[in-house]
Design a protein around this motif. Structure first.
Motif, PDB file in Angstrom:
ATOM      1  N   GLY A 145     100.587 -14.210  62.857  1.00 52.91           N
ATOM      2  CA  GLY A 145     101.270 -13.098  63.498  1.00 52.91           C
ATOM      3  C   GLY A 145     101.180 -13.154  65.002  1.00 52.91           C
ATOM      4  N   LYS A 173     102.214  -7.810  64.933  1.00 48.80           N
ATOM      5  CA  LYS A 173     103.368  -8.003  64.045  1.00 48.80           C
ATOM      6  C   LYS A 173     103.081  -9.223  63.183  1.00 48.80           C
ATOM      7  N   PRO A 174     102.939  -9.047  61.875  1.00 50.82           N
ATOM      8  CA  PRO A 174     102.663 -10.193  61.006  1.00 50.82           C
ATOM      9  C   PRO A 174     103.852 -11.151  60.923  1.00 50.82           C
ATOM     10  N   ALA A 220     106.377 -13.999  59.054  1.00 53.88           N
ATOM     11  CA  ALA A 220     107.052 -14.004  57.753  1.00 53.88           C
ATOM     12  C   ALA A 220     106.166 -14.648  56.694  1.00 53.88           C
ATOM     13  N   LYS A 238     103.596 -12.158  55.630  1.00 51.53           N
ATOM     14  CA  LYS A 238     104.179 -11.112  54.791  1.00 51.53           C
ATOM     15  C   LYS A 238     104.376 -11.588  53.354  1.00 51.53           C
ATOM     16  N   LYS A 239     104.796 -12.862  53.193  1.00 49.36           N
ATOM     17  CA  LYS A 239     104.989 -13.402  51.846  1.00 49.36           C
ATOM     18  C   LYS A 239     103.683 -13.485  51.083  1.00 49.36           C
TER      19      LYS A 239
END
Length: 88
Positions: A48, A80-81, A83, A86-87
């Motif tokens: 992130g 902000k993480p 992508a 987030k997965k």
């Protein structure tokens, strides 16, 4: 998870002593704080981004008395993480 939990996991995975793992984690945290204090972003690929957001002064309210109060301008650290994060 607390900082001491992270230190224990780093120590277990790397074979470092608790002291060395603590120094490593403290160094990482210090470097992130120092970079953010210079208004620069910290980007950790596949994890992130840490950024600094500038908030302007505004009028707020005291929740108890409901009287107006000035909230001063300030800087806020944001995360902000990625992508990939987030997965996971």
């Amino acid at each position: 998870m607390t900082k001491s939990d992270i230190i224990d996991k780093v120590s277990d995975k790397t074979g470092l002593s608790i002291t060395k793992a603590t120094e490593a984690i403290d160094s990482i945290i210090t470097n992130i704080k120092d970079t953010l204090s210079q208004d620069k972003d910290v980007i950790l690929r596949r994890f992130g981004r840490f950024t600094v957001q500038h908030k302007s002064a505004r009028i707020g309210r005291n929740p108890i008395t409901l009287e107006p109060a000035t909230i001063t301008a300030r800087k806020v650290a944001k995360f902000k993480p990625s992508a990939h994060f987030k997965k996971a």
